[in-house]
Scaffold this active site. Structure first.
Site, mmCIF file in Angstrom:
data_model
loop_
_atom_site.group_PDB
_atom_site.id
_atom_site.type_symbol
_atom_site.label_atom_id
_atom_site.label_comp_id
_atom_site.label_asym_id
_atom_site.label_seq_id
_atom_site.Cartn_x
_atom_site.Cartn_y
_atom_site.Cartn_z
ATOM 1 C CG ASP A 86 -1.823 1.382 1.237
ATOM 2 O OD1 ASP A 86 -2.614 1.417 0.214
ATOM 3 O OD2 ASP A 86 -2.163 1.955 2.420
ATOM 4 C CB SER A 87 0.399 4.773 -0.309
ATOM 5 O OG SER A 87 -0.881 4.734 -0.555
ATOM 6 C CB CYS B 103 -3.072 0.635 -3.034
ATOM 7 S SG CYS B 103 -2.307 2.258 -2.786
ATOM 8 C CD GLU C 45 -1.721 8.325 6.822
ATOM 9 O OE1 GLU C 45 -1.294 9.562 6.601
ATOM 10 O OE2 GLU C 45 -2.830 7.853 6.412
ATOM 11 C CB CYS D 99 -10.516 5.701 0.008
ATOM 12 S SG CYS D 99 -8.532 6.020 0.863
ATOM 13 C CG HIS E 194 -6.605 5.847 5.207
ATOM 14 N ND1 HIS E 194 -6.062 5.118 4.179
ATOM 15 C CD2 HIS E 194 -5.458 6.657 6.382
ATOM 16 C CE1 HIS E 194 -4.684 5.680 4.460
ATOM 17 N NE2 HIS E 194 -4.375 6.146 5.364
HETATM 18 N N1 DGL Z 1 -3.706 3.782 -0.061
HETATM 19 C C1 DGL Z 1 -4.909 5.101 -0.723
HETATM 20 C C2 DGL Z 1 -5.896 4.448 -1.310
HETATM 21 O O1 DGL Z 1 -6.304 3.117 -1.159
HETATM 22 C C3 DGL Z 1 -5.110 6.321 0.160
HETATM 23 C C4 DGL Z 1 -3.631 6.783 0.594
HETATM 24 C C5 DGL Z 1 -3.290 7.221 -0.380
HETATM 25 O O2 DGL Z 1 -3.811 8.715 -1.167
HETATM 26 O O3 DGL Z 1 -1.952 7.302 -0.776
HETATM 27 O O4 DGL Z 1 -6.209 4.731 -2.728
#
Ligand code: DGL
Length: 283
Positions: free
Chosen positions: A13-14, A76, A155, A187, A189
């Site tokens: 993931d990011s 992600c 966050e 997403c 989060h």
């Molecule tokens: N993990 C990213 C997503 O699911 C969200 C966080 C980011 O923007 O990197 O799109």
């Protein structure tokens, strides 16, 4: 069940958000070992261009491949939107992203075919959910809404705060006006904002959490490829991040508890698959 099944599942993931997906995977597949990479040095992906997200994703995937993973989960949404197809074509192992499973669950849950999707600016701009839903249900109407402030609000620990509710009301108004009966939380989060979103959309609207569907999809894929890990010695999970391991561990423990032990720091910048030069997008 085969020997090859003993290798870990690679997941990236990011940042830390993909731990919501990792958690769902381990609930569904408790015998599997995970090797998780969070690109915390380069997060967020959601505000970047498609070609940058694709490059970052290829580097994360190359790093995990070098760790001998048997399958890759793109945890992600933004990375799945821009790199899912490329990684599926380029990698020699099964690749599972979060978008197809989320779209499938949304189509199954909707009675009216009016489906809302929320995600980062980049995910929504890609149109990936819209395409995935309409591949399954061509007459579906997909209403997509970027919610760029949701990730920072989560966050910053403001999940239950009035500011989050105000922002959510603003973002979700168009979806309410469009009378959708399903909203895809597109997403990593957003499952953490489930209660806020549900409160605003009302009881008639089902929320789809891609993480749960992705875990089910991975289980099917591993079984189909005879790659399930046999039960036995408890699996060892590994966690890696491209920025401060301490911070990752702290947030990781809030999301996944004691499973997140030592976190290794790795720099995947410029990382390429050992098999040769990194694939590049054509100009
Ligand atoms: N993990 C990213 C997503 O699911 C969200 C966080 C980011 O923007 O990197 O799109």
């Amino acid at each position: 069940v085969s020997d090859a099944g003993h290798r870990p599942i690679g997941i990236f993931d990011s940042g830390v958000g993909g731990l919501t997906v990792a958690d769902a995977l381990l609930r569904r597949l408790p015998d599997e070992a995970l090797h998780y990479f969070g690109d915390t040095a380069r997060v967020p992906y959601g505000s970047k261009s498609g070609s940058t997200v694709r490059r970052y994703s290829r580097e994360a995937a190359a790093y995990l491949l070098s760790r001998d993973v048997k399958a890759l989960v793109i945890a992600c949404n933004t990375a799945t939107a821009y790199a899912g197809e490329a990684l599926h074509q380029e990698l020699p192992i099964p690749v599972v992203g979060v978008i197809e499973p989320g779209a499938r669950a949304a189509v199954a849950a909707s009675r009216t075919g009016r489906i809302g999707v929320i995600g980062t600016t980049a995910t929504i701009a890609s149109g990936a959910y819209d395409r995935a839903v309409r591949r399954l249900l061509p007459e579906a109407r997909v209403y997509a809404q970027p919610c760029p402030l949701f990730v920072p609000l989560v966050e910053e620990g403001l999940i239950g705060h009035a500011a989050t509710r105000l922002v959510a009301e603003e973002y979700l108004r168009p979806l309410r006006e469009m009378d959708v009966d399903v909203v895809i939380l597109g997403c990593t989060h957003y499952p953490l904002l489930q209660d806020v979103v549900a409160g605003i959309m009302g009881p008639g609207v089902r929320l789809v959490d891609s993480a749960l569907e992705t875990a089910a999809e991975l289980a099917r894929v591993l079984e189909g490829c005879d790659l399930l890990r046999s039960p036995g010695a408890p699996p060892e999970h590994r966690f890696a991040a491209s920025d401060s391991p301490l911070r990752f561990r702290e947030v990781g423990r809030q999301l996944m508890g004691g499973i997140v032990q030592a976190v290794e720091r790795v720099d995947v910048d410029g990382f390429v698959a050992a098999s040769g030069a990194p694939p590049r997008d054509r100009p």
